[in-house]
Design an enzyme around this catalytic site. Sequence first.
Site, PDB file in Angstrom:
ATOM      1  N   THR A  14      21.944   7.122  55.564  1.00 28.73           N
ATOM      2  CA  THR A  14      22.809   7.159  56.744  1.00 28.73           C
ATOM      3  C   THR A  14      23.142   8.592  57.154  1.00 28.73           C
ATOM      4  OG1 THR A  14      23.779   5.041  56.097  1.00 28.73           O
ATOM      5  CG2 THR A  14      24.994   6.365  57.690  1.00 28.73           C
ATOM      6  N   GLY A 135      34.943  13.550  55.598  1.00 28.64           N
ATOM      7  CA  GLY A 135      33.871  13.361  56.575  1.00 28.64           C
ATOM      8  C   GLY A 135      33.848  14.405  57.669  1.00 28.64           C
ATOM      9  N   GLU A 191      31.629  -0.927  49.465  1.00 31.75           N
ATOM     10  CA  GLU A 191      30.381  -1.227  48.768  1.00 31.75           C
ATOM     11  C   GLU A 191      30.456  -2.607  48.113  1.00 31.75           C
ATOM     12  OE1 GLU A 191      27.837   0.737  48.878  1.00 31.75           O
ATOM     13  OE2 GLU A 191      28.790   2.514  49.756  1.00 31.75           O
ATOM     14  N   ASP A 202      37.299   7.879  44.137  1.00 23.55           N
ATOM     15  CA  ASP A 202      36.770   8.617  45.280  1.00 23.55           C
ATOM     16  C   ASP A 202      37.831   9.578  45.817  1.00 23.55           C
ATOM     17  OD1 ASP A 202      34.731   8.831  47.642  1.00 23.55           O
ATOM     18  OD2 ASP A 202      36.643   8.410  48.601  1.00 23.55           O
ATOM     19  N   LYS A 206      37.971  13.978  45.906  1.00 21.06           N
ATOM     20  CA  LYS A 206      38.288  14.776  47.092  1.00 21.06           C
ATOM     21  C   LYS A 206      39.549  15.610  46.869  1.00 21.06           C
ATOM     22  CE  LYS A 206      36.135  11.215  49.948  1.00 21.06           C
ATOM     23  NZ  LYS A 206      36.383  10.061  50.834  1.00 21.06           N
TER      24      LYS A 206
END
Length: 440
Positions: A14, A135, A191, A202, A206
């Site tokens: 992706t 992102g 997921e 996750d 970060k």
Amino acid sequence: MSAAIKVGVIGLGTVGQGVVRLLKNNADEIARRVGRPLVVTHASVRDAGKARDCDLSGITTLADAMQLAREADVDLLVETVGGISPARELILAALARGKSVVTANKALIAEDGNRVFAAARASGASVAFEAAVAGGIPVIKAVREGLAGNRVERLAGIINGTCNYILTQMQENGTAFDDALRDAQRLGYAEADPTFDIEGMDSAHKLAILASIAFGTPLDYGSVAVEGITRVTPQDIQIAQVFGYRIKLLGIAKRSGKGSEQGIELRVHPTLVPDNTLLAKVDGVLNSVVVRGDAVGEVGFYGRGAGGDATASAVVADLIDLARGLGADARHAVPALAFQPDAVRALPIVPSAEVASAFYLRLKVADEPGVLSKLTAILASHDISVEAILQREPRGHEDANVALITSVIPQHRFDHAVNEMRALPFVREDAARFRVEKFD
């Protein structure tokens, strides 16, 4: 205009496809920014026959990613395969050849970034990683460069869109956690195995990266205290709303203490946030990070924290930065972790038991007289005041619920009080306990 800068992309998933599309769609604009074209000439793919949503004309595809990292005639490399290995080996191989690398790999940076950055310094190359956190939101550049004149006091963020989507569905629709998770999976936000997201790992990756840049400390993922969202219920979300809060999964990095006793807090957990704050208003899969600096005060960043195009936007921004400095010794560029490498130093991590905050507690109790007075007496004996309290009457034969918010106290005092409450004969269970952050 000078000759094109050649880019190799490892992985055409992706994000990799998004990078190819963006470089082709915005080629003229990017060339104006760099001073010469930026062109993907090579890509590694595991399945060459798979249909992809990008134009691969003029791109040489290789089945062997290591061949691309070691041998391909490219100026810059993009790694989008994710995970620790083989991504680490691919990046190290490229750096050994003096090739600068752009990666979106938060797990690798958080867990092995110290090694990767040392390898980059040794070779005179760079590793750029804006896309590893939030992102398309340029929060790494903002903290590392835009706030470079500040002493950062704290940062807090919603940095996992999957969890934020689940909590938003629970808030707005009263959806049970399991149903909200299934909905997130159906829409592609979670997921098939969502553990990494919903258990907070996750977000912890970060947060470790952001904290290192904010405070000039080595990357230290293992020191992040982590709690996921699986114990949050629609009932807690509704009670929090009555109290004037919303529940969000936050990553929080904060200076604590003074002088020689100064340390930092690193924590990820469900948090009650006042409903009039920016973080409380960030819903769905969106991300937000709020940073406080001593000179600038509080600044906030908000936007798309995931998705192929948003992440590709951050990757291409890094490529443009590296392309502008191509040929210069990267050791004279902006340091990867904001501070000069020899000035990066560890600070003590404040143990969770010592971290002070207000707390939300919900207890299931028998419906009998004197419950509230006995609970508040225990809190008072630990010098804990109550800022808000709510008792919900039972339905039928169910137990009653008592919910309260405490004053700001160290966790160990709160834990001692809760342990005493558990021993009371009318307490069935401590059904929920979460931190409360007001960000005053």
